[in-house]
Design an enzyme around this catalytic site. Sequence first.
Site, PDB file in Angstrom:
ATOM      1  N   GLU A  48       0.865  -1.191   0.000  1.00 57.53           N
ATOM      2  CA  GLU A  48       0.000   0.000   0.000  1.00 57.53           C
ATOM      3  C   GLU A  48       0.897   1.235   0.000  1.00 57.53           C
ATOM      4  OE1 GLU A  48      -3.357   1.008  -0.053  1.00 57.53           O
ATOM      5  OE2 GLU A  48      -2.318   2.943  -0.040  1.00 57.53           O
ATOM      6  N   VAL A 170       4.082   0.816  -5.647  1.00 59.81           N
ATOM      7  CA  VAL A 170       4.495  -0.003  -6.794  1.00 59.81           C
ATOM      8  C   VAL A 170       4.631   0.911  -8.014  1.00 59.81           C
ATOM      9  CG1 VAL A 170       3.886  -1.936  -8.298  1.00 59.81           C
ATOM     10  CG2 VAL A 170       3.398  -2.058  -5.838  1.00 59.81           C
ATOM     11  N   GLU A 270     -25.968   7.956   0.129  1.00 60.09           N
ATOM     12  CA  GLU A 270     -27.271   7.820  -0.510  1.00 60.09           C
ATOM     13  C   GLU A 270     -28.327   7.287   0.459  1.00 60.09           C
ATOM     14  OE1 GLU A 270     -26.344   7.089  -4.437  1.00 60.09           O
ATOM     15  OE2 GLU A 270     -27.978   5.669  -4.705  1.00 60.09           O
ATOM     16  N   ARG A 294     -27.571   8.345 -10.110  1.00 59.18           N
ATOM     17  CA  ARG A 294     -26.662   9.422  -9.722  1.00 59.18           C
ATOM     18  C   ARG A 294     -26.461  10.405 -10.867  1.00 59.18           C
ATOM     19  NH1 ARG A 294     -22.249   6.043  -6.101  1.00 59.18           N
ATOM     20  NH2 ARG A 294     -23.644   5.870  -4.333  1.00 59.18           N
ATOM     21  N   GLY A 440     -23.859   1.060  -3.722  1.00 59.63           N
ATOM     22  CA  GLY A 440     -23.887  -0.290  -3.158  1.00 59.63           C
ATOM     23  C   GLY A 440     -23.237  -1.325  -4.062  1.00 59.63           C
TER      24      GLY A 440
HETATM   25  P1  ADP Z   1     -10.990  -0.735  -4.119  1.00 61.89           P
HETATM   26  O1  ADP Z   1     -12.289  -0.147  -3.657  1.00 61.89           O
HETATM   27  O2  ADP Z   1     -11.015  -1.168  -5.535  1.00 61.89           O
HETATM   28  O3  ADP Z   1     -10.460  -1.764  -3.163  1.00 61.89           O
HETATM   29  P2  ADP Z   1      -9.538   1.448  -2.878  1.00 61.89           P
HETATM   30  O4  ADP Z   1      -9.489   2.832  -3.371  1.00 61.89           O
HETATM   31  O5  ADP Z   1     -10.350   1.184  -1.664  1.00 61.89           O
HETATM   32  O6  ADP Z   1      -9.957   0.497  -4.094  1.00 61.89           O
HETATM   33  O7  ADP Z   1      -8.063   0.948  -2.544  1.00 61.89           O
HETATM   34  C1  ADP Z   1      -7.011   1.041  -3.444  1.00 61.89           C
HETATM   35  C2  ADP Z   1      -5.723   1.225  -2.673  1.00 61.89           C
HETATM   36  O8  ADP Z   1      -4.604   1.080  -3.556  1.00 61.89           O
HETATM   37  C3  ADP Z   1      -5.596   2.599  -2.043  1.00 61.89           C
HETATM   38  O9  ADP Z   1      -5.351   2.475  -0.671  1.00 61.89           O
HETATM   39  C4  ADP Z   1      -4.421   3.225  -2.785  1.00 61.89           C
HETATM   40  O10 ADP Z   1      -3.684   4.131  -1.996  1.00 61.89           O
HETATM   41  C5  ADP Z   1      -3.602   2.002  -3.172  1.00 61.89           C
HETATM   42  N1  ADP Z   1      -2.672   2.237  -4.283  1.00 61.89           N
HETATM   43  C6  ADP Z   1      -2.912   2.960  -5.424  1.00 61.89           C
HETATM   44  N2  ADP Z   1      -1.821   2.980  -6.204  1.00 61.89           N
HETATM   45  C7  ADP Z   1      -0.852   2.254  -5.585  1.00 61.89           C
HETATM   46  C8  ADP Z   1       0.515   1.921  -5.883  1.00 61.89           C
HETATM   47  N3  ADP Z   1       1.109   2.369  -6.993  1.00 61.89           N
HETATM   48  N4  ADP Z   1       1.192   1.149  -5.001  1.00 61.89           N
HETATM   49  C9  ADP Z   1       0.611   0.719  -3.857  1.00 61.89           C
HETATM   50  N5  ADP Z   1      -0.661   1.025  -3.511  1.00 61.89           N
HETATM   51  C10 ADP Z   1      -1.395   1.770  -4.350  1.00 61.89           C
END
Ligand code: ADP
Length: 462
Positions: A48, A170, A270, A294, A440
Amino acid sequence: MPEKFIFKPSDLATLKDNYDLVIIGSGGAGLTSAIQARELGLHPVILEKMDKIGGNTTRASSGMNAAETTVQLDHQIVDSFQDFYRETYNGGGKLNNVELLKYFTEHGALAIDWLAQHGIKLDDLTITGGMKVMRTHRPSSLAPIGGFLVSELLKQADRLNIPVFTGVKVTKLEADDDQITGIQAVANQHEINIKTSAVILASGGFGAGAELLKKYRPDLAKYKTTNQPGATGDGIALAEKIGAKLVDMDQVQIHPTVQQDTDHAYLIGEAVRGEGAILVNRDGKRFVNELDTRKKVSGAIDDLDGTGAWLIFDQGIRDRVKAVEFYDHIGLVKTGASVAALAESTGLNADNLKQTVEKWNGFVEKHNDSEFGRATGMDRNIAKEPFFSIHIAPAVHYTMGGVGINKETQVLKNDGITIKGLFAAGEVVGGLHGNNRIGGNSIAEIVVFGRQAGQQAFKYLN
Ligand code: ADP
């Protein structure tokens, strides 16, 4: 009182240079796929980039849609996969990827059961715009779904000893001959190389990604966003670099009810309308079926010449939506002992607002909105004092576009061939929602396809 569970991210010093499965992103899709993969015997790692775990998922408020669940039957609601499919398809402008939509609508009930088996019970129901029956599952505490789900999934990740590293971004997917071989990442300004045969992209959408928004939807520059700052669509760009096909990138959802009078944009869930709130304009009059899709509700508010609109509700509705306590706590809610007093504190025409509320209560009684044809969210009137208002306007909320996948969550190239070992789930994926995501359905998507990605990664590696 039980002690509050606090999840500890892994120490960076323990990050290895080799995993069977690397999951990018710690939102709902990443956590679900990791738990599923771990329970099948893999040893995944979650990377993350932010300091905070949970992504945009933590901000989700309404619930998780699913049809034909035992929870629905407990509430005497007889639903069907076909109705869920049809209503989502109509709500998405019939642009939804039908392969994904079919899998999605037919696996929601299993996902609800899977969560329950993990102690995550969603046994209350509400409704969101565009749906005809109550199929939005939520915890019986009525807590907003996102924070609840992330913290419960983290308990499972903790139980299963799944390593979750924060502050690891990443930056590259390594592939050889359309087959995943590893990833590159950056942590504390150091480059990290990890070997792996399978990657699940669970990196979310680009609702806060100025660059991608500018490229695909320059007309949306005027809107604020409800998204966390990390929602910059990294995964989409990384996958595109190794040949992934992108779909529906110009389909961006504007959420109609966002409080944005401060620097921050707070989404007003909502469920407030689903439980009975109405929307009025500056004259104190209704102007739309509040529970239309929406897209339609946002369009109607935008047509009010920049004044925004006001959600109007009472204590009875407030009792049904716990998130209102939070909205009030941070100062987003105006209160009045009577409708006239509310109009005064809000700056709306008192006579008009009184008339509007009386007329609406008449519609609720007859269950017939002869003015705008609203047919849902009419289980209770607006009569129990005190009365409340929240000023709202539309903001960027969700990106329907993203990487192309098949129902096995395998990432596709433009020629329809899969990139071997690359899977994707959640908002990073494009196609499921067509041109409008139903409230949802994103929580449902991350659990349904998060599980599928974990299963398919396992199958691929074995
Ligand atoms: P979903 O609802 O699809 O699970 P989220 O927005 O809740 O998506 O979560 C996606 C996560 O991925 C976020 O916490 C974001 O910070 C993380 N993220 C986005 N890009 C990268 C990256 N390059 N490397 C690591 N984590 C990432």
